[in-house]
Every structure is written in C-alpha cells, then in structure tokens.
Write an enzyme that holds these catalytic residues in place. Structure first.
Site, PDB file in Angstrom:
ATOM      1  N   LYS A   1      57.975  57.786  -9.403  1.00 52.92           N
ATOM      2  CA  LYS A   1      57.983  59.066  -8.679  1.00 52.92           C
ATOM      3  C   LYS A   1      59.409  59.341  -8.222  1.00 52.92           C
ATOM      4  O   LYS A   1      60.221  58.418  -8.108  1.00 52.92           O
ATOM      5  CB  LYS A   1      57.060  58.999  -7.449  1.00 52.92           C
ATOM      6  CG  LYS A   1      56.513  60.349  -7.030  1.00 52.92           C
ATOM      7  CD  LYS A   1      55.341  60.757  -7.906  1.00 52.92           C
ATOM      8  CE  LYS A   1      54.812  62.120  -7.549  1.00 52.92           C
ATOM      9  NZ  LYS A   1      53.538  62.407  -8.229  1.00 52.92           N
TER      10      LYS A   1
HETATM   11  P1  NAD Z   1      52.761  72.961  -5.634  1.00 52.53           P
HETATM   12  O1  NAD Z   1      54.088  72.903  -5.010  1.00 52.53           O
HETATM   13  O2  NAD Z   1      52.565  73.740  -6.898  1.00 52.53           O
HETATM   14  O3  NAD Z   1      51.677  73.504  -4.586  1.00 52.53           O
HETATM   15  C1  NAD Z   1      51.483  72.910  -3.339  1.00 52.53           C
HETATM   16  C2  NAD Z   1      50.619  73.847  -2.502  1.00 52.53           C
HETATM   17  O4  NAD Z   1      50.362  73.241  -1.263  1.00 52.53           O
HETATM   18  C3  NAD Z   1      51.292  75.178  -2.198  1.00 52.53           C
HETATM   19  O5  NAD Z   1      50.314  76.201  -2.186  1.00 52.53           O
HETATM   20  C4  NAD Z   1      51.852  74.959  -0.793  1.00 52.53           C
HETATM   21  O6  NAD Z   1      52.059  76.163  -0.075  1.00 52.53           O
HETATM   22  C5  NAD Z   1      50.747  74.114  -0.199  1.00 52.53           C
HETATM   23  N1  NAD Z   1      51.167  73.342   0.963  1.00 52.53           N
HETATM   24  C6  NAD Z   1      52.359  72.726   1.170  1.00 52.53           C
HETATM   25  N2  NAD Z   1      52.374  72.148   2.382  1.00 52.53           N
HETATM   26  C7  NAD Z   1      51.175  72.395   2.931  1.00 52.53           C
HETATM   27  C8  NAD Z   1      50.577  72.061   4.177  1.00 52.53           C
HETATM   28  N3  NAD Z   1      51.251  71.353   5.084  1.00 52.53           N
HETATM   29  N4  NAD Z   1      49.322  72.480   4.400  1.00 52.53           N
HETATM   30  C9  NAD Z   1      48.652  73.188   3.474  1.00 52.53           C
HETATM   31  N5  NAD Z   1      49.152  73.543   2.293  1.00 52.53           N
HETATM   32  C10 NAD Z   1      50.401  73.140   2.034  1.00 52.53           C
HETATM   33  O7  NAD Z   1      52.312  71.430  -5.851  1.00 52.53           O
HETATM   34  P2  NAD Z   1      51.239  70.864  -6.863  1.00 52.53           P
HETATM   35  O8  NAD Z   1      51.935  70.468  -8.087  1.00 52.53           O
HETATM   36  O9  NAD Z   1      50.071  71.791  -6.934  1.00 52.53           O
HETATM   37  O10 NAD Z   1      50.817  69.515  -6.129  1.00 52.53           O
HETATM   38  C11 NAD Z   1      49.835  69.483  -5.103  1.00 52.53           C
HETATM   39  C12 NAD Z   1      49.280  68.079  -4.953  1.00 52.53           C
HETATM   40  O11 NAD Z   1      48.766  67.638  -6.213  1.00 52.53           O
HETATM   41  C13 NAD Z   1      50.301  67.000  -4.555  1.00 52.53           C
HETATM   42  O12 NAD Z   1      49.648  66.020  -3.803  1.00 52.53           O
HETATM   43  C14 NAD Z   1      50.721  66.413  -5.892  1.00 52.53           C
HETATM   44  O13 NAD Z   1      51.269  65.126  -5.771  1.00 52.53           O
HETATM   45  C15 NAD Z   1      49.392  66.424  -6.600  1.00 52.53           C
HETATM   46  N6  NAD Z   1      49.450  66.369  -8.060  1.00 52.53           N
HETATM   47  C16 NAD Z   1      50.161  67.279  -8.775  1.00 52.53           C
HETATM   48  C17 NAD Z   1      50.157  67.212 -10.160  1.00 52.53           C
HETATM   49  C18 NAD Z   1      50.857  68.225 -11.022  1.00 52.53           C
HETATM   50  O14 NAD Z   1      50.698  68.146 -12.248  1.00 52.53           O
HETATM   51  N7  NAD Z   1      51.578  69.176 -10.483  1.00 52.53           N
HETATM   52  C19 NAD Z   1      49.464  66.189 -10.803  1.00 52.53           C
HETATM   53  C20 NAD Z   1      48.735  65.279 -10.044  1.00 52.53           C
HETATM   54  C21 NAD Z   1      48.737  65.385  -8.676  1.00 52.53           C
END
Ligand code: NAD
Length: 421
Positions: free
Chosen positions: A112
């Site tokens: 990561k």
């Molecule tokens: P992103 O940046 O696209 O979206 C994150 C979302 O969460 C946004 O809508 C943001 O406004 C919101 N957010 C941020 N802080 C917040 C808070 N304190 N309270 C509520 N909402 C909040 O990120 P993503 O890629 O969608 O990732 C989200 C989660 O999924 C993370 O835990 C990430 O590690 C996990 N994840 C992502 C992927 C991927 O392919 N992008 C894969 C597996 C897991």
C-alpha cells in the site's frame, strides 16, 4: 509542510491488524515463528516529495510505499491521497492486501502507499507534479515484477496515468503493467473502474442467496459515495434495490423511496459534493444507524466502533471499505446477529480486475468487458463459497473464515519457500 487534519483513526490500525492476525493464528494453530514473520511488513519506504505549487512556493509532502509480504508474488496495493494518512495505516492496509490477494488466489503479495495531502485542495498541475515526484522517489520500489500500485481513496485513473508515464520515462519505454486502474486509452482494463463495487454486489448477492433472500426490494444505506460506494449503489439500484441513503465527506442524504443514484453520480462527476445535491440531510453517524436491510460502509476505516455498533439496525453489513469495523464492533454486531461480509472478501473485486489489467498489459492483449466481468464473478463467487463453507463447517464468523483461508495460503507459501539465506 505538515498537513494537520482530523484523523478518522481512533485506534492504531496496524496494531489492530496484528491482533487480528494473532487471533486467526490461534484459531488455525499457526506456528509462532511464522506469525512473527507475517506480523511485520517486509519493507516501508518514506519519501519527501518537494513540489512546486502554482504560486511558486515549494511544498514538501510526505509519502510512503509499504510492502507487507511477497511470498506468493509481487506485491499489489493502492495509493491513497488523504490528509490524515499515517505510516501505521498504510502498514495495516498493506497487510490486508496480502490476505485479500491470497483469499482470491491471485499470484500477488500485499502493499500500500499514501501521500499526506488533500487532493481536493491541489490544482490539477500541483497534483500532477506531486504525483510525478512521488513516483520518481519510489521508482526503484515499484515495477511489474516487484510492486504494482493502483487507485485508492483520493486517487484516480488520471493519477495512475501519471505514475505509468513517469515510470515509463525513467525506463525509456512504456511499461503498461507497472500500475493498474489506468485510463482505457493507456492500457486500462474494461470493467476496472466499477470492479470493486461490482465485487461488493456479487458478495451481497451470494450472501442473500444463501439466506433465501433476493436483492430486489432490499433497502441499502451506503456510506462513502466514491469509486467503490458509487459504483456499488448504481449497480445495486439497477437490479431493483432501494438505496435509501448515501454519504460522502460532506455528510449524507436520505430518501426512503430511494435516492436518484444516477443523478447523484452525475453530480459527483461534475465536481459536486452531496452537501449541494439536495434532499433530506443526515450525518454520516445517522446513516450508520438507519432502519435498513443492508449497511455498506464504503469510505474509511474504523467507522463502526464500540460506541455505535449497537445502534446498527441493518441485519447485513457489507464492507466496501477496508477495515471499517473495529474488532470490538465486530463482536457487538455478531452478538446482535448481524452478518458481516468482511473487507478482504467483499471489496476484493478491485484487485481481481487489477490482476486482469496486469495480465492484459503483460500480454498486450485486451479482453472484452463481458470476459472481465465473467472472470471476476467466477473468482469472487468462488472465494465466497470457500469462505462460506468454512464459516458453516467450523461455526466461525465470515471474517475469521476468510482470514483463516488467506493466512494459511500465505503461511504455506512462506514455509515452502523457506527463510533466506
Ligand atoms: P474514493 O476517494 O473514490 O471515495 C471515498 C468516498 O468516501 C468519497 O465519497 C469521500 O467523500 C468519502 N469520505 C471520505 N472521508 C469520509 C468520512 N470521514 N466520512 C464519510 N465519507 C467519507 O475512494 P474509494 O476508492 O471509493 O475507496 C473507499 C474505500 O474502499 C477505502 O477504504 C478503500 O481502501 C477501499 N477500497 C477501494 C478500492 C478501489 O478499487 N478503489 C478497492 C478495495 C477497497
């Protein structure tokens, strides 16, 4: 310049991840020596990222790239841009990537990365310069056979394209498989952008199917409306579920008859946050306690804690985010009969299609979207079936079953390889 930001982390996430590993190791009877190896990260690189800002001043950002384990193959994991990122958060996320890749049976270890910054406060030019300098600082750490980054919170396909281009410029030729989650025009995979959300959906359908229930008509609350939560909400509502609430960092909105997900996605793509989308406003905390069938935390870690887990009214929690449930909250939810689909299973769709992107890039042969989605379903549903079988057979929570399977596979590979020298 140090960026001060309120942290979403109430407890040290790496200590929690290590404690989780010890619990799993006790359950599956793993040798202490191998637990000691798997409990640490193989490598953690910290870099300073001096970046020229638009006003001519220089800002020095802090970044990390952490490799947890490579026993099963090169390490794989996203890069996060967030003002409250910490090294121990990155280490925990790297460890979870190792388990996730092993659970999906991908030939990858876990990694990561993060940069402490708020990407919303950077101009496009600043974001590009910072990303290119960060890539240069970790250019010897990453590579298609070594460590392959991908998007995470705060990073996008455009950021991946700059990483790809910077690495390729340093090599003197295009290296497609150095990073995944790239735009289609530069070697991205069809289906990658919504792959994590699609995997969340597959897992939810698998779980509902085993309960003799259907997705149609289910009331779902989604925290975090980004890549993962947005795609999941759109796919689920397209199949007849009612998305009663969504939220982002600015707060949430509620509509018992179903939020217009397509409109909310379009609003997000145009740069808006939910604060100016309209509808009945709720807080992120209220969203977690809503009267609904399924709760999907898809934002950050540690949102379900001992303080609020008792208030969760959904009977099914599907973890789109990594680490959204603390171990204490996990026990409370279990005690209340809530079925939790754990992160390493529920959100693995992204890394599965990242694996496909890596394979396609190495072969320079690209697949149709149906092919990507078919293979994704095969892998995620297969891992779900294995996890469910252990959950039922050994009477253990799905998280313990999933982690058990994954840790066993990594331990086996480590033992077969032996300890060098
Ligand atoms: P992103 O940046 O696209 O979206 C994150 C979302 O969460 C946004 O809508 C943001 O406004 C919101 N957010 C941020 N802080 C917040 C808070 N304190 N309270 C509520 N909402 C909040 O990120 P993503 O890629 O969608 O990732 C989200 C989660 O999924 C993370 O835990 C990430 O590690 C996990 N994840 C992502 C992927 C991927 O392919 N992008 C894969 C597996 C897991």
């Amino acid at each position: 310049m140090a960026v001060e930001a309120e942290s979403h982390l109430k407890e040290n996430p790496f200590r929690l991840a290590q404690a989780q590993l010890r619990k799993v190791a006790d359950t599956i009877g793993l040798d202490d020596d191998i637990v000691a190896v798997l409990g640490e990260c193989k490598k953690a690189v910290e870099v300073a990222i001096p970046t020229t800002m638009d006003d001519g001043s220089v800002n020095v950002f802090t970044g990390w790239r952490v490799t947890h384990n490579v026993a099963r193959g090169p390490s794989k994991g996203g890069i996060r841009y967030h003002p409250a990122a910490t090294l121990d958060e990155v280490k925990a996320l790297a460890m979870w990537m190792t388990w996730k890749c092993a659970l999906m049976n991908l030939p990858f270890g876990g990694a990561k990365g993060a940069v402490v910054c708020d990407p919303r406060e950077l101009s496009l030019g600043e974001l590009e310069r910072m990303t290119r300098r960060f890539t240069s600082e970790i250019v010897n750490e990453i590579g298609p056979e070594k460590d392959i980054p991908a998007p995470d919170v705060g990073t996008t396909p455009a950021v991946m394209a700059w990483i790809f281009d910077t690495f390729s410029m340093n090599q003197g030729h295009s290296v497609l498989s150095v990073v995944t989650g790239k735009p289609l025009a530069v070697g991205g995979s069809l289906g990658r952008e919504e792959a994590t959300g699609r995997g969340v959906l597959f897992c939810l359908q698998e779980a509902l199917g085993r309960q003799g229930a259907a997705l149609e008509g289910k009331r779902i609350a989604v925290q975090g409306f980004g890549n993962v939560g947005g795609a999941f909400a759109e796919l689920a509502s397209g199949l007849g579920a009612t998305i009663v609430a969504i939220s982002d960092v600015s707060g949430g909105i509620y509509d018992a008859s179903g939020v217009d997900i397509a409109a909310a996605r379009a609003h997000g793509r145009a740069g808006g946050t939910l604060v100016d989308f309209g509808g009945e406003r709720i807080t992120n905390e209220e969203l977690l306690a809503l009267d609904c069938d399924v709760l999907a935390p898809c934002a950050l870690e540690q949102v379900l804690t001992r303080e609020n887990a008792d208030r969760v009214r959904a009977k099914l929690v599907v973890e789109g985010a990594n680490g959204p449930t603390t171990p204490e909250a996990d026990e409370i939810l279990q005690g209340n009969g809530v079925l939790v689909l754990p992160d390493v299973l529920a959100n693995a769709g992204g890394v599965v299609v990242s694996y496909f992107e890596w394979v396609q890039g190495l072969q320079e042969l690209f697949w149709k979207e149906e092919e990507v989605n078919r293979r994704l379903k095969e892998i995620v549903s297969g891992a779900f079936a294995e996890t469910w079988a252990r959950h039922e057979h050994d009477g253990m929570p799905l998280r313990l079953a999933a982690y058990g399977l994954a840790v066993e596979r990594v331990a086996e590979a480590s033992l077969i390889r032996g300890l060098y020298p």
